[in-house]
Design a protein around this motif. Structure first.
Motif, short mmCIF file in Angstrom:
data_model
loop_
_atom_site.label_atom_id
_atom_site.label_comp_id
_atom_site.label_asym_id
_atom_site.label_seq_id
_atom_site.Cartn_x
_atom_site.Cartn_y
_atom_site.Cartn_z
N ALA A 23 -28.22 3.49 -20.41
CA ALA A 23 -26.72 3.02 -20.04
C ALA A 23 -26.59 1.91 -19.34
N LEU A 24 -27.63 1.45 -18.16
CA LEU A 24 -27.54 0.37 -17.24
C LEU A 24 -28.73 -0.66 -17.49
N VAL A 25 -29.84 -0.02 -17.84
CA VAL A 25 -31.14 -1.02 -17.66
C VAL A 25 -31.42 -1.65 -19.17
N MET A 26 -31.45 -0.61 -19.90
CA MET A 26 -31.85 -1.33 -21.13
C MET A 26 -30.94 -2.18 -21.83
N PRO A 27 -29.37 -2.13 -21.81
CA PRO A 27 -28.71 -3.04 -22.36
C PRO A 27 -28.73 -4.49 -21.68
N ALA A 28 -28.98 -4.49 -20.11
CA ALA A 28 -28.98 -5.73 -19.60
C ALA A 28 -30.52 -6.32 -19.89
N GLY A 29 -31.50 -5.50 -20.25
CA GLY A 29 -32.76 -6.09 -20.47
C GLY A 29 -32.87 -6.73 -21.78
N ALA A 30 -32.03 -6.12 -22.81
CA ALA A 30 -31.89 -6.68 -23.97
C ALA A 30 -31.10 -7.95 -24.21
N ALA A 31 -29.96 -8.01 -23.37
CA ALA A 31 -29.34 -9.23 -23.28
C ALA A 31 -30.33 -10.56 -22.52
N TYR A 32 -30.95 -10.03 -21.52
CA TYR A 32 -31.81 -11.02 -21.03
C TYR A 32 -32.79 -11.50 -21.86
N ILE A 33 -33.44 -10.68 -22.81
CA ILE A 33 -34.52 -11.01 -23.45
C ILE A 33 -34.04 -11.84 -24.74
N LEU A 34 -32.87 -11.62 -25.26
CA LEU A 34 -32.39 -12.17 -26.31
C LEU A 34 -31.94 -13.70 -26.11
N GLY A 35 -31.01 -13.68 -24.82
CA GLY A 35 -30.57 -14.96 -24.19
C GLY A 35 -31.54 -15.61 -23.84
N GLY A 36 -32.75 -15.43 -23.30
CA GLY A 36 -33.77 -16.09 -22.51
C GLY A 36 -33.31 -16.56 -21.14
N SER A 37 -32.42 -16.17 -20.62
CA SER A 37 -31.99 -16.57 -19.38
C SER A 37 -31.20 -15.41 -18.58
N TRP A 38 -31.34 -15.48 -17.27
CA TRP A 38 -30.41 -14.50 -16.52
C TRP A 38 -29.13 -15.20 -16.14
N ARG A 39 -28.34 -14.36 -16.22
CA ARG A 39 -26.90 -15.18 -16.15
C ARG A 39 -26.08 -14.42 -15.03
N LEU A 40 -26.49 -13.58 -14.20
CA LEU A 40 -25.78 -12.88 -13.38
C LEU A 40 -26.01 -13.12 -11.79
N GLY A 41 -26.77 -13.92 -11.49
CA GLY A 41 -27.35 -14.45 -10.32
C GLY A 41 -28.28 -13.38 -9.54
N GLU A 42 -29.06 -14.13 -8.54
CA GLU A 42 -29.88 -13.42 -7.89
C GLU A 42 -29.90 -12.12 -7.32
N LEU A 43 -28.71 -11.70 -6.74
CA LEU A 43 -28.43 -10.40 -6.39
C LEU A 43 -28.41 -9.38 -7.25
N MET A 44 -27.67 -9.76 -8.34
CA MET A 44 -27.72 -8.54 -9.43
C MET A 44 -29.11 -8.69 -10.17
N CYS A 45 -29.92 -9.64 -10.07
CA CYS A 45 -31.21 -9.34 -10.77
C CYS A 45 -31.95 -8.27 -9.61
N LEU A 46 -31.99 -8.70 -8.54
CA LEU A 46 -32.67 -7.67 -7.77
C LEU A 46 -31.96 -6.33 -7.77
N LEU A 47 -30.79 -6.02 -8.06
CA LEU A 47 -30.23 -4.63 -8.22
C LEU A 47 -30.50 -4.17 -9.48
N TRP A 48 -30.50 -5.01 -10.55
CA TRP A 48 -31.00 -4.46 -11.89
C TRP A 48 -32.35 -4.12 -11.82
N ASN A 49 -33.32 -4.67 -11.43
CA ASN A 49 -34.77 -4.26 -11.24
C ASN A 49 -34.93 -3.06 -10.45
#
Length: 328
Positions: free
Chosen positions: A75-101
């Motif tokens: 519900a949380l990890v896979m959708p964000a990972g798919a969007a990151y892979i398809l878009g080629g860049s992270w759009r949510l900022g450093e803090l969300m990147c840390l939290l997501w990982n």
């Protein structure tokens, strides 16, 4: 998902340079995997809540913990990972990147370590059923579940948010807000991989080999027994053997290829092609997709699923086998 990116340097693979139809197909496939993972684990949790008078006991508590960890993945990890892979860049900022990982590592660690706990639970239940009832109480089961999630939190949130995992590799993109790639030092890599995978794998292989050996012995005894008709001998035991074989086979097939490539990349960063490594990342994540289908193959779960999908609320609080209420 891409939590494994923090283990070895791996640039995200944007798919914007691929044909539009192929990019769309990849996106649909990744989102389909995420949806199946989410729905499958929601069904497991729903069945446990719907038929709690039937699906009760420490084993079902462990399955519930496993389903919750895998639900987070879907519900949380896979959708964000798919969007990151398809878009080629992270759009949510450093803090969300840390939290997501951090959430990614949390759910993966909790899932694998819970699989290990389930293996030990089945081992004790089959090899020493009398002591199993006395020693593995619901209170101790809750303690084991809490311990698994504590370990998962300690290996995920604290090292990532505190920056302990970082390496001095100049290829790391820590300062790039559009990059959510993690490059860790070898020490943290070794410690995390042992806790996350190699230790649980070793325990599961040992435990399930003993369980299979004991189950085969029981099958042999039942088959030679004169007390049962030939048509009824060893059916539940053979189903259990098949389930255990599927569990171990799927777990190893999903996770071992990734960790083999991970070990190779510690010594040879260019030996594993990026597209292959990315495929292995998603292959390992699909273990969370398969888990609800492997651990809920019992008739009790099947009956609970039918009642959930058919919206039969009469038996919600009365168990699968309870008689329905009257209509008055």
């Amino acid at each position: 998902s891409t939590w494994k990116l923090f283990i070895v340097p791996l640039s995200p693979l944007p798919l914007t340079s691929t044909p539009a139809s192929r990019q769309l197909g990849i996106g649909i496939l990744l989102m389909f995997i995420a949806a199946v993972t989410t729905v499958g684990n929601l069904l497991v949790l729903g069945a446990l809540a719907w038929s709690r008078e039937v699906l009760q006991g420490v084993t079902f508590s462990f399955i519930g913990s496993l389903a919750f960890a895998d639900l987070i993945m879907g519900a949380l990890v896979m959708p964000a990972g798919a969007a990151y892979i398809l878009g080629g860049s992270w759009r949510l900022g450093e803090l969300m990147c840390l939290l997501w990982n951090s959430v990614d590592v949390l759910s993966t660690t909790a899932s694998i370590d819970t699989l290990c706990v389930i293996a030990m639970d089945r081992y004790v239940a089959i090899t020493d059923p009398l002591r199993y009832q006395m020693h593995l109480t619901p209170k101790r089961a809750r303690f084991l579940i809490a311990f698994v999630w504590f370990i998962a939190a300690m290996i995920s949130f604290f090292p990532i948010l505190m920056g302990w995992w970082r390496s001095d590799d100049p290829a790391a993109c820590y300062a790039d807000p559009d990059c959510c790639e993690y490059v860790s030092g070898k020490l943290y890599t070794a410690i995390s991989s042992v806790i996350v995978f190699y230790m649980p794998l070793s325990i599961m292989v040992f435990v399930y080999s003993r369980v299979l050996k004991e189950a085969e012995r029981q099958v042999s005894v039942l088959n030679s027994s004169q007390c049962l008709p030939s048509c009824c001998r060893s059916l539940p035991e053979r189903r259990a053997l098949k389930t255990l074989s599927l569990v171990m086979g799927v777990f190893i097939a999903c996770w071992l290829p990734f960790f083999i490539c991970y070990a190779i990349q510690i010594f040879c960063m260019t030996c594993v092609p990026g597209p292959l490594f990315l495929f292995l990342i998603w292959l390992s994540d699909t273990n969370s997709t398969f888990n609800p289908f492997l651990y809920s193959r019992s008739p009790e779960f099947m009956s609970a699923y039918k009642r959930i999908l058919c919206c039969n609320s009469d038996e919600k609080h009365h168990g699968v086998g309870a008689p329905p209420r009257g209509r008055g």
